[in-house]
Design a protein around this motif. Structure first.
Motif, PDB file in Angstrom:
ATOM      1  N   GLY A  10       3.935  -2.672   3.725  1.00 14.85           N
ATOM      2  CA  GLY A  10       3.118  -2.109   2.660  1.00 14.85           C
ATOM      3  C   GLY A  10       1.622  -2.213   2.887  1.00 14.85           C
ATOM      4  N   ALA A  11       1.230  -2.711   4.045  1.00 13.99           N
ATOM      5  CA  ALA A  11      -0.195  -2.866   4.352  1.00 13.99           C
ATOM      6  C   ALA A  11      -0.735  -1.575   4.945  1.00 13.99           C
ATOM      7  CB  ALA A  11      -0.402  -4.008   5.335  1.00 13.99           C
ATOM      8  N   TRP A  12      -1.914  -1.162   4.533  1.00 13.61           N
ATOM      9  CA  TRP A  12      -2.524   0.048   5.079  1.00 13.61           C
ATOM     10  C   TRP A  12      -3.466  -0.303   6.214  1.00 13.61           C
ATOM     11  CZ3 TRP A  12      -4.030   4.030   0.795  1.00 13.61           C
ATOM     12  CH2 TRP A  12      -2.867   4.510   0.208  1.00 13.61           C
ATOM     13  N   ILE A  13      -4.531  -1.007   5.911  1.00 10.28           N
ATOM     14  CA  ILE A  13      -5.490  -1.354   6.958  1.00 10.28           C
ATOM     15  C   ILE A  13      -5.246  -2.794   7.395  1.00 10.28           C
ATOM     16  CG2 ILE A  13      -7.931  -1.659   7.515  1.00 10.28           C
ATOM     17  CD1 ILE A  13      -8.518   0.592   5.528  1.00 10.28           C
ATOM     18  N   ALA A  14      -5.484  -3.724   6.504  1.00  5.98           N
ATOM     19  CA  ALA A  14      -5.304  -5.131   6.854  1.00  5.98           C
ATOM     20  C   ALA A  14      -4.329  -5.843   5.937  1.00  5.98           C
ATOM     21  CB  ALA A  14      -6.656  -5.841   6.814  1.00  5.98           C
ATOM     22  N   GLY A  15      -3.960  -5.218   4.830  1.00  3.29           N
ATOM     23  CA  GLY A  15      -3.035  -5.842   3.890  1.00  3.29           C
ATOM     24  C   GLY A  15      -3.719  -6.647   2.809  1.00  3.29           C
ATOM     25  N   VAL A  16      -5.040  -6.616   2.760  1.00  6.68           N
ATOM     26  CA  VAL A  16      -5.772  -7.406   1.765  1.00  6.68           C
ATOM     27  C   VAL A  16      -5.460  -6.916   0.359  1.00  6.68           C
ATOM     28  CG1 VAL A  16      -8.069  -8.041   0.925  1.00  6.68           C
ATOM     29  CG2 VAL A  16      -7.601  -8.050   3.363  1.00  6.68           C
ATOM     30  N   CYS A  17      -5.524  -5.622   0.122  1.00  2.00           N
ATOM     31  CA  CYS A  17      -5.269  -5.078  -1.219  1.00  2.00           C
ATOM     32  C   CYS A  17      -3.813  -5.294  -1.625  1.00  2.00           C
ATOM     33  CB  CYS A  17      -5.630  -3.600  -1.277  1.00  2.00           C
ATOM     34  SG  CYS A  17      -7.396  -3.294  -1.162  1.00  2.00           S
ATOM     35  N   ALA A  18      -2.888  -5.156  -0.681  1.00  4.01           N
ATOM     36  CA  ALA A  18      -1.477  -5.394  -0.975  1.00  4.01           C
ATOM     37  C   ALA A  18      -1.251  -6.860  -1.343  1.00  4.01           C
ATOM     38  CB  ALA A  18      -0.615  -5.008   0.217  1.00  4.01           C
ATOM     39  N   GLY A  19      -1.902  -7.774  -0.641  1.00  3.59           N
ATOM     40  CA  GLY A  19      -1.785  -9.199  -0.948  1.00  3.59           C
ATOM     41  C   GLY A  19      -2.378  -9.545  -2.296  1.00  3.59           C
ATOM     42  N   LEU A  20      -3.518  -8.977  -2.607  1.00  6.16           N
ATOM     43  CA  LEU A  20      -4.137  -9.219  -3.913  1.00  6.16           C
ATOM     44  C   LEU A  20      -3.271  -8.654  -5.037  1.00  6.16           C
ATOM     45  CD1 LEU A  20      -7.883  -8.475  -3.108  1.00  6.16           C
ATOM     46  CD2 LEU A  20      -6.880 -10.693  -3.631  1.00  6.16           C
ATOM     47  N   GLY A  21      -2.700  -7.477  -4.798  1.00 11.56           N
ATOM     48  CA  GLY A  21      -1.821  -6.879  -5.792  1.00 11.56           C
ATOM     49  C   GLY A  21      -0.596  -7.728  -6.060  1.00 11.56           C
ATOM     50  N   GLU A  22       0.027  -8.233  -5.001  1.00 14.56           N
ATOM     51  CA  GLU A  22       1.191  -9.114  -5.166  1.00 14.56           C
ATOM     52  C   GLU A  22       0.820 -10.387  -5.906  1.00 14.56           C
ATOM     53  OE1 GLU A  22       3.071 -10.070  -1.502  1.00 14.56           O
ATOM     54  OE2 GLU A  22       3.856  -8.055  -1.210  1.00 14.56           O
ATOM     55  N   ARG A  23      -0.303 -10.954  -5.551  1.00 20.19           N
ATOM     56  CA  ARG A  23      -0.731 -12.226  -6.146  1.00 20.19           C
ATOM     57  C   ARG A  23      -0.977 -12.100  -7.642  1.00 20.19           C
ATOM     58  NH1 ARG A  23      -1.863 -15.821  -8.791  1.00 20.19           N
ATOM     59  NH2 ARG A  23      -3.108 -17.660  -8.366  1.00 20.19           N
ATOM     60  N   PHE A  24      -1.568 -10.980  -8.070  1.00 19.99           N
ATOM     61  CA  PHE A  24      -1.936 -10.823  -9.470  1.00 19.99           C
ATOM     62  C   PHE A  24      -0.995  -9.905 -10.243  1.00 19.99           C
ATOM     63  CE2 PHE A  24      -5.945 -12.058  -7.401  1.00 19.99           C
ATOM     64  CZ  PHE A  24      -6.161 -13.245  -8.096  1.00 19.99           C
ATOM     65  N   GLY A  25       0.101  -9.453  -9.617  1.00 21.72           N
ATOM     66  CA  GLY A  25       1.099  -8.655 -10.305  1.00 21.72           C
ATOM     67  C   GLY A  25       0.650  -7.244 -10.627  1.00 21.72           C
ATOM     68  N   VAL A  26      -0.183  -6.681  -9.773  1.00 21.66           N
ATOM     69  CA  VAL A  26      -0.706  -5.328  -9.950  1.00 21.66           C
ATOM     70  C   VAL A  26      -0.246  -4.508  -8.744  1.00 21.66           C
ATOM     71  CG1 VAL A  26      -2.830  -3.976 -10.186  1.00 21.66           C
ATOM     72  CG2 VAL A  26      -2.726  -6.276 -11.121  1.00 21.66           C
ATOM     73  N   PRO A  27       0.119  -3.233  -8.944  1.00 24.11           N
ATOM     74  CA  PRO A  27       0.491  -2.413  -7.782  1.00 24.11           C
ATOM     75  C   PRO A  27      -0.650  -2.325  -6.763  1.00 24.11           C
ATOM     76  CG  PRO A  27       1.096  -1.303  -9.815  1.00 24.11           C
ATOM     77  CD  PRO A  27       0.289  -2.507 -10.198  1.00 24.11           C
ATOM     78  N   ALA A  28      -0.285  -2.332  -5.493  1.00 22.75           N
ATOM     79  CA  ALA A  28      -1.290  -2.313  -4.425  1.00 22.75           C
ATOM     80  C   ALA A  28      -2.167  -1.069  -4.503  1.00 22.75           C
ATOM     81  CB  ALA A  28      -0.614  -2.397  -3.067  1.00 22.75           C
ATOM     82  N   ASN A  29      -1.606   0.066  -4.909  1.00 20.69           N
ATOM     83  CA  ASN A  29      -2.405   1.284  -4.998  1.00 20.69           C
ATOM     84  C   ASN A  29      -3.493   1.183  -6.066  1.00 20.69           C
ATOM     85  OD1 ASN A  29      -1.171   2.632  -2.906  1.00 20.69           O
ATOM     86  ND2 ASN A  29       0.389   3.530  -4.221  1.00 20.69           N
ATOM     87  N   VAL A  30      -3.237   0.437  -7.126  1.00 19.53           N
ATOM     88  CA  VAL A  30      -4.262   0.227  -8.157  1.00 19.53           C
ATOM     89  C   VAL A  30      -5.406  -0.605  -7.584  1.00 19.53           C
ATOM     90  CG1 VAL A  30      -4.724  -0.845 -10.395  1.00 19.53           C
ATOM     91  CG2 VAL A  30      -2.632   0.474 -10.065  1.00 19.53           C
ATOM     92  N   VAL A  31      -5.067  -1.634  -6.825  1.00 19.87           N
ATOM     93  CA  VAL A  31      -6.096  -2.478  -6.205  1.00 19.87           C
ATOM     94  C   VAL A  31      -6.893  -1.653  -5.197  1.00 19.87           C
ATOM     95  CG1 VAL A  31      -6.525  -4.559  -4.847  1.00 19.87           C
ATOM     96  CG2 VAL A  31      -4.705  -4.548  -6.543  1.00 19.87           C
ATOM     97  N   ARG A  32      -6.210  -0.827  -4.424  1.00 17.09           N
ATOM     98  CA  ARG A  32      -6.898   0.033  -3.458  1.00 17.09           C
ATOM     99  C   ARG A  32      -7.851   1.004  -4.156  1.00 17.09           C
ATOM    100  NH1 ARG A  32      -1.254   0.499  -1.013  1.00 17.09           N
ATOM    101  NH2 ARG A  32      -1.313  -1.103   0.618  1.00 17.09           N
TER     102      ARG A  32
END
Length: 59
Positions: A10-32
């Motif tokens: 589920g990582a696009w560039i580095a996975g930072v947004c996907a990791g933040l999304g998982e940690r805070f319970g928000v979809p990764a696309n919203v974080v992106r």
């Protein structure tokens, strides 16, 4: 409580947004989307992203 890590799936560039999304319970696309919109404002967003890329362990 989930640990802040960068997922391999589920990582696009580095996975930072996907990791933040998982940690805070928000979809990764919203974080992106929020990150992309924040880049329109002045500030150190890209530097923070790169720092998180280096600091966050890969899962």
């Amino acid at each position: 409580m989930a640990v802040l890590t960068r997922p391999r799936e589920g990582a696009w560039i580095a996975g930072v947004c996907a990791g933040l999304g998982e940690r805070f319970g928000v979809p990764a696309n919203v974080v992106r989307l929020l990150f992309a919109l924040s880049c329109l404002l002045p500030g150190p967003q890209v530097i923070i992203y790169i720092a998180l890329w280096v600091i966050m362990p890969r899962r």
